[in-house]
Design a protein around this motif. Sequence first.
Motif, PDB file in Angstrom:
ATOM      1  N   ASP A 294      -3.292  -3.258   6.298  1.00  0.00           N
ATOM      2  CA  ASP A 294      -4.116  -3.059   6.918  1.00  0.00           C
ATOM      3  C   ASP A 294      -3.749  -1.502   7.749  1.00  0.00           C
TER       4      ASP A 294
ATOM      5  N   ASN B 271       0.762  -1.238   0.209  1.00  0.00           N
ATOM      6  CA  ASN B 271       0.145  -0.087  -0.175  1.00  0.00           C
ATOM      7  C   ASN B 271       0.538   1.129  -0.261  1.00  0.00           C
TER       8      ASN B 271
ATOM      9  N   ARG C 270      -4.643  -7.616   3.860  1.00  0.00           N
ATOM     10  CA  ARG C 270      -4.483  -6.595   3.113  1.00  0.00           C
ATOM     11  C   ARG C 270      -3.235  -5.306   3.325  1.00  0.00           C
TER      12      ARG C 270
ATOM     13  N   ASN D  97      -5.276   1.281   7.741  1.00  0.00           N
ATOM     14  CA  ASN D  97      -6.290   2.005   6.499  1.00  0.00           C
ATOM     15  C   ASN D  97      -6.346   3.369   6.826  1.00  0.00           C
TER      16      ASN D  97
ATOM     17  N   GLN E 189       3.472  -2.852   7.399  1.00  0.00           N
ATOM     18  CA  GLN E 189       3.202  -2.619   6.838  1.00  0.00           C
ATOM     19  C   GLN E 189       2.185  -4.444   7.306  1.00  0.00           C
TER      20      GLN E 189
END
Length: 280
Positions: free
Chosen positions: A195, A75, A193, A247, A189
């Motif tokens: 997050d 991400n 996902r 997030n 991270q």
Amino acid sequence: MIKKALLSTLFIGYIICPAQAQNTDTVSQKRETFVLEEGRPDRSKSRSNQSKLVVAVNNFSQKSNSDRHSKLLWNDGHWAGIGIHYSGLITNLGDMQLPDDAQYLSQSAKSIGVTLNPIDYTLLKSRHVGLLTGIGVEFNNFRFDNNIALKQENGVTVPDYQYEEQHIRLSKSKLYTCYLNVPLLVEFQMGRRNDFFINAGMVGGWRMGTHSKIKASDPRLSGKFKNHSNFGLRNFHYGYTLNIGYNHFAISATYYRSTLFKDGKGPRVQQINVGLSFIL
């Protein structure tokens, strides 16, 4: 008689044998048909089942590739965003109180600042770890409990007691600073996902603006007044920052190891910011 018997026997055998052969062929044909129907299914059904199997395999492979891709996906770094924080003055991390010569800088709970970080950039990245930097602007408001004004005297920042001596009541007082910051952070991270994240590192900044502000509520002096002196503040500051979040939200803490004022031009106090950030 013997000849007639032989002829009769041959004639009967000639009639019976083709019938038996025909029956045998019919049975064999039926048996072959049965074997074919039992061993080899209908081609249309086989093709239909095969197409369904291929579609299922394709769907499974696409899904597995997608999941694998999502697990490998890094991400964006978590620096760019908007934050709100409490700006505190302390002696150091080991002593969260003000030093004895800086008690006049005692702050109220309204010492609220804002950070605006428009840009972040990932320098290096792997599956779960990345190195990032960016640009941000930090606004600090140090509001004082005693509503004391500040001034520079012989190059040193000291309290300005002239209003108190004249019995002029000050309803508000603060010191405002603005810095342009650049961080260097290592980010981890976690999660399916990615997050969950933790990033930490160093941050340095250049002071772009400073002023003090007082508000007087007195018949002899009323209104808001600003003093755009530099108050002996450092032109650059540096420190350490930590951000933990999920997030788009993070809890942030920054400790500036450098003193707020230049040596000899004010009390030896350091700054700490604690707040919440919304990551874009």
